[in-house]
Design a protein around this motif. Structure first.
Motif, PDB file in Angstrom:
ATOM      1  N   THR A  79       0.874  -1.175   0.000  1.00 19.89           N
ATOM      2  CA  THR A  79       0.000   0.000   0.000  1.00 19.89           C
ATOM      3  C   THR A  79       0.908   1.222   0.000  1.00 19.89           C
ATOM      4  O   THR A  79       1.938   1.233   0.681  1.00 19.89           O
ATOM      5  N   THR A  80       0.528   2.241  -0.772  1.00 20.78           N
ATOM      6  CA  THR A  80       1.392   3.409  -0.935  1.00 20.78           C
ATOM      7  C   THR A  80       0.633   4.690  -0.626  1.00 20.78           C
ATOM      8  O   THR A  80      -0.473   4.898  -1.113  1.00 20.78           O
ATOM      9  N   GLU A  81       1.247   5.524   0.206  1.00 21.73           N
ATOM     10  CA  GLU A  81       0.732   6.859   0.488  1.00 21.73           C
ATOM     11  C   GLU A  81       1.431   7.820  -0.460  1.00 21.73           C
ATOM     12  O   GLU A  81       2.653   7.769  -0.601  1.00 21.73           O
ATOM     13  N   ARG A  82       0.672   8.662  -1.109  1.00 19.69           N
ATOM     14  CA  ARG A  82       1.244   9.610  -2.062  1.00 19.69           C
ATOM     15  C   ARG A  82       2.148  10.633  -1.379  1.00 19.69           C
ATOM     16  O   ARG A  82       1.952  10.968  -0.215  1.00 19.69           O
ATOM     17  N   ALA A  83       3.099  11.142  -2.162  1.00 18.13           N
ATOM     18  CA  ALA A  83       3.951  12.233  -1.688  1.00 18.13           C
ATOM     19  C   ALA A  83       3.114  13.516  -1.663  1.00 18.13           C
ATOM     20  O   ALA A  83       2.156  13.653  -2.422  1.00 18.13           O
ATOM     21  N   TYR A  84       3.451  14.415  -0.767  1.00 19.41           N
ATOM     22  CA  TYR A  84       2.737  15.694  -0.701  1.00 19.41           C
ATOM     23  C   TYR A  84       3.625  16.756  -0.072  1.00 19.41           C
ATOM     24  O   TYR A  84       4.679  16.451   0.482  1.00 19.41           O
TER      25      TYR A  84
ATOM     26  N   GLU B 121       6.799   9.876  -0.925  1.00 21.37           N
ATOM     27  CA  GLU B 121       5.909   8.720  -1.032  1.00 21.37           C
ATOM     28  C   GLU B 121       6.377   7.643  -0.051  1.00 21.37           C
ATOM     29  O   GLU B 121       7.566   7.502   0.178  1.00 21.37           O
TER      30      GLU B 121
ATOM     31  N   THR C  46       5.711   3.503   1.070  1.00 21.36           N
ATOM     32  CA  THR C  46       5.092   2.207   0.781  1.00 21.36           C
ATOM     33  C   THR C  46       5.226   1.295   1.985  1.00 21.36           C
ATOM     34  O   THR C  46       6.309   1.169   2.559  1.00 21.36           O
TER      35      THR C  46
END
Length: 111
Positions: free
Chosen positions: A33-38, A48, A50
């Motif tokens: 599962t990956t959280e987007r970069a921000y 990002e 993972t």
């Protein structure tokens, strides 16, 4: 009251490995599962990220996993967390946390 519920949407990292415990099939594989970069309001860039999850399916679900799930497949998974501890060959205590699947859906298949 307590709740042990996990919902994940991610991509399969390796093909399911099937083994049999008391003639009952068990499939295990990894899911990313990956959280987007921000960038925060203060201008700080967050990269990002993972996470890798160990997934376990039993019975009929394990048989379906063996037939239909491949590396890169996108899955929706509902389940519960289980941790187990064992000693390896060098008598070092090891612990692993796994997601035991109650329900899943293949969102897309890798060809």
């Amino acid at each position: 009251m307590s709740v042990n519920k996990v919902i994940l949407i991610g991509n399969v990292g390796r093909n399911p490995e099937i083994r049999y415990v008391d003639s009952k099939p068990v499939a295990s594989f990894s899911l990313a599962t990956t959280e987007r970069a921000y960038t925060t309001a203060a201008g700080v860039s967050i990269p990002e990220r993972t996470e890798w999850h160990n997934i376990v399916m039993w019975g009929r679900q394990a048989e379906q996993a063996e037939k239909y799930i491949r590396v890169g497949s996108r899955l929706y998974i509902e389940g519960k967390l289980r941790s187990r501890t064992w000693e390896d060959r060098n008598t070092i205590k090891r612990t692993i946390t796994e997601v035991y699947v109650d329900n899943f859906e293949i969102l897309s298949r890798q060809q």
